[in-house]
Scaffold this active site. Structure first.
Site, PDB file in Angstrom:
ATOM      1  CB  CYS A   1      -0.784  -0.070   1.103  1.00 34.28           C
ATOM      2  SG  CYS A   1      -1.560   1.592   1.907  1.00 34.28           S
TER       3      CYS A   1
ATOM      4  CB  CYS B   1       0.956   1.240   4.353  1.00 33.96           C
ATOM      5  SG  CYS B   1      -0.860   1.044   4.161  1.00 33.96           S
TER       6      CYS B   1
END
Length: 467
Positions: free
Chosen positions: A393, A396
């Protein structure tokens, strides 16, 4: 990092909701009763940190993070995972990172020097060249690349042997500026095997742990009966201080990340308009002493330990920034002066804290053994910073890279005391330097920890009001 499993999404079943209602009435007192008292391996207590953070640090660090110098972070989110074949990037829209258009970057930041905070590097010719490049829209052209090479500080010190992190090459065409305020760390929905694999690799391969010792709540662990992780903590307490500290730093970072996820959770989305806020069920799932078999409060205590380590680093690095030569340079003279004043104010507060962690207790054995252990410690952490390039991600990955780099910079500071003490007042140091990337990561990472502790207080209040 916005995550599920530290990056894992929440189980939202009706049974869990019912259980929440049953246990909510006594949860606050249980959490408070277990996350209190003196921290292990230091002489500081939780309540002192809570009060210090709430009244001195949090309001100022939040303000600092909004300053132009600290809100723009240059990062390469396209570096391939060096350890395993990537299993695809997260396609959820909340995983996306919106890079900042060059036109929005302050002229003094995008000039290209990694040591752009030094006054000796800031001259009129440089500004003119940067402004001209911006007007021509040539930031990625040959002209821009030549400018970037020319703007590298002549006094830049190659201290790769002191780095605890794998640093991104800011001159890489794949590196982009990101506005951290427009890409906040929060829940994205990123979860499953990819997210779990990252954290498992961090704990299992980099925390000095033999495979025969299983972490509490590890789904791969064989049935341990009523053990509840006690054998793990017996093993941990048998380690030397340095290896215990390493584990606590990683566990504290993981807890901080999980708190951000719980506090900035996607509660609902109506007509394309998302509502973000605290998710008490998710907080309970991750930190309730009953649901986590006592593990949750231990993780939260490690968050406080990590806060203490980074707080100590800020107090130690203050002399570096107190020199007149250091200018947090964006091109806006007044704002730059205000930003430095605010930063020095924060440093003054950090130095006033009465119960600092004593880093001199680490690597204090025989010189040869201590040097070898320190290098092992450094390489293990550097490996963790490389694992961040395996996060699927983008949002992230952004916050994971920033927070590991911030912690790595804090460790670099703690173990460079002699070099910091020898800093010249009016010229660049060849013994200790911080790049702008390291400075931005250091203060934002500490800002995230300060926010985590503040969010923990908010959850306690919310849970009490729900009784």
């Amino acid at each position: 990092m916005s995550r599920g499993v530290g990056w894992a999404g929440a189980g939202q079943g009706a049974a869990a909701a019912l259980q929440l209602l049953v246990t909510l009435s006594f949860l606050p007192s249980v959490v408070e009763a277990q996350v209190t008292g003196v921290l292990d391996d230091c002489l500081c207590d939780v309540d002192s940190i809570d009060n210090f953070n709430t009244f001195k640090i949090f309001p100022k660090i939040k303000k600092l993070q909004e300053r132009d110098y600290f809100r723009y972070y240059k990062v390469n989110l396209k570096r391939p995972c060096p350890f395993w074949a990537e299993d695809g990037h997260c396609s959820i829209k909340d995983c996306h990172v919106e890079p900042c258009p060059e036109s929005k970057i302050p002229v003094g930041i995008k000039a290209g020097s990694s040591n752009k905070y030094l006054k000796v590097a800031n001259n009129t010719k440089e500004l003119e060249d940067c402004e001209q490049a911006s007007k021509l829209g040539a930031i990625n052209s040959t002209l821009s690349n030549q400018s970037r090479e020319a703007f590298i500080d002549w006094a830049r010190y190659d201290d790769s042997q002191d780095h605890f992190c794998e640093l991104d090459d800011e001159r890489s065409p794949a590196a982009q500026y990101v506005d951290l305020l427009l890409n906040p760390e929060r829940y994205t929905g990123y979860k499953g095997p990819s997210a779990w694999r990252v954290w498992n690799s961090i704990y299992e391969e980099n925390c000095f742990k033999p495979r025969s010792v299983y972490r509490p709540l590890n789904p791969l662990a064989p049935s341990r009966g009523e053990d509840d992780g006690e054998s793990f903590y017996t093993w941990l307490e048998g380690l030397c201080l340095e290896k215990r500290v390493f584990y606590k730093l990683i566990s504290g970072l993981h807890a901080s990340i999980n708190l951000h996820l719980c506090a900035n959770y996607l509660l609902e989305e109506t007509w394309g308009k998302p509502t973000w806020g605290p998710n008490m069920k998710e907080f309970k799932r991750r930190f309730d002493p009953v649901e986590t078999k006592g593990e949750g409060p231990r993780r939260l205590k490690n968050l406080y330990f990590l806060y203490l380590i980074e707080l100590r680093a800020l107090s130690k690095v203050a002399p570096y920034f107190e020199r007149s030569i250091v200018d947090l340079y964006t091109g806006n003279v007044k704002e730059d002066a205000d930003t430095k004043t605010l930063l020095l104010n924060i440093f003054k507060d950090t130095k006033s804290f009465p119960m600092h962690f004593d880093e001199k207790s680490m690597f204090a054995g025989d010189k040869k053994g201590a040097k070898s252990l320190k290098e092992e410690f450094r390489l293990h952490f550097k490996n963790i910073s490389r694992i961040m390039d395996c996060v699927g991600c983008d949002k992230c990955r952004l916050w994971g890279k920033l927070q590991t780099q911030g912690l790595g910079t804090a460790l670099k500071i703690l173990f460079s005391e002699k070099e910091i003490q020898k800093l010249p007042e009016n010229s660049p140091s060849k013994g200790f330097q911080l790049t702008r990337q390291e400075i931005v990561a250091l203060l934002n990472a500490f800002g995230r920890l300060s926010t985590s502790i503040k969010e923990l207080q908010n959850f306690k209040v919310l849970l009490q009001h729900s009784r």
